[in-house]
Design an enzyme around this catalytic site. Structure first.
Site, short mmCIF file in Angstrom:
data_model
loop_
_atom_site.label_atom_id
_atom_site.label_comp_id
_atom_site.label_asym_id
_atom_site.label_seq_id
_atom_site.Cartn_x
_atom_site.Cartn_y
_atom_site.Cartn_z
CG ASP A 46 -20.65 75.53 -9.20
OD1 ASP A 46 -19.92 76.29 -8.53
OD2 ASP A 46 -21.35 75.93 -10.15
CD GLU A 63 -18.71 82.17 -9.82
OE1 GLU A 63 -18.99 81.55 -8.76
OE2 GLU A 63 -18.31 81.59 -10.85
CG HIS A 68 -22.26 80.18 -12.98
ND1 HIS A 68 -22.66 78.95 -13.43
CD2 HIS A 68 -21.57 79.95 -11.84
CE1 HIS A 68 -22.24 78.01 -12.58
NE2 HIS A 68 -21.58 78.60 -11.61
CG HIS A 115 -22.64 80.15 -7.03
ND1 HIS A 115 -23.24 78.93 -6.78
CD2 HIS A 115 -21.92 79.99 -8.16
CE1 HIS A 115 -22.88 78.07 -7.72
NE2 HIS A 115 -22.08 78.68 -8.58
#
Length: 151
Positions: free
Chosen positions: A109, A34, A98, A96
């Protein structure tokens, strides 16, 4: 590749297309890990408000398991916050990726969210999708956010 404008959403995130493209490229290059970073710009915490991204600051993912989690180094985060303050910008939110999951907040998260009313943009690489969410700490949940691409 952005949220469906007709979806039931609350707030709006205005994101320059070139910043979105740079984050997508970095997410592709960073897989299987990530990637993460911080957004600067104009922050609006009002319900239904619009925040505007003017800048982004890529950061290193220092999580113990970077394939399934992200963590911004606290010292690096403070440096970014100082740069934002010096530029006259506010913390709009965070982003971010995935690499193998949906463009929606995971349980991890939710557990890690700490910035109330800020945007959390998530890039999914499979399928390719970008989603944005506002952390509503008073309700202990993420609220879907509309993304509007700007020039």
């Amino acid at each position: 590749m952005t949220d469906d404008p007709s979806a039931d959403v609350g707030s709006t995130l205005v994101l320059p297309g070139e910043i979105r493209d740079a984050i997508l490229e970095r997410a592709r290059d960073g897989q299987p890990e990530e990637i993460c970073g911080v957004f600067g710009g104009e922050y609006d915490d009002a319900p239904g408000g619009t925040s505007r991204v003017h800048s982004y600051y890529p950061t290193e993912n220092v999580a113990e398991s970077p394939q399934t989690r992200y963590r911004i180094d606290p010292e690096a985060q403070l440096e970014v916050f100082e740069r934002l303050e010096n530029a006259g910008e506010e913390i709009v939110g965070f982003y971010h990726s995935h690499p193998r999951g949906p463009a929606a907040p995971s349980e991890t998260d939710v557990d890690a969210a700490t910035w109330p009313d800020r945007s959390y943009l998530i890039v999914s690489l499979s399928p390719l999708e970008v989603g944005s969410w506002r952390w509503r700490a008073d309700e202990d949940r993420f609220e879907r956010e509309r993304i509007i691409l700007s020039a």
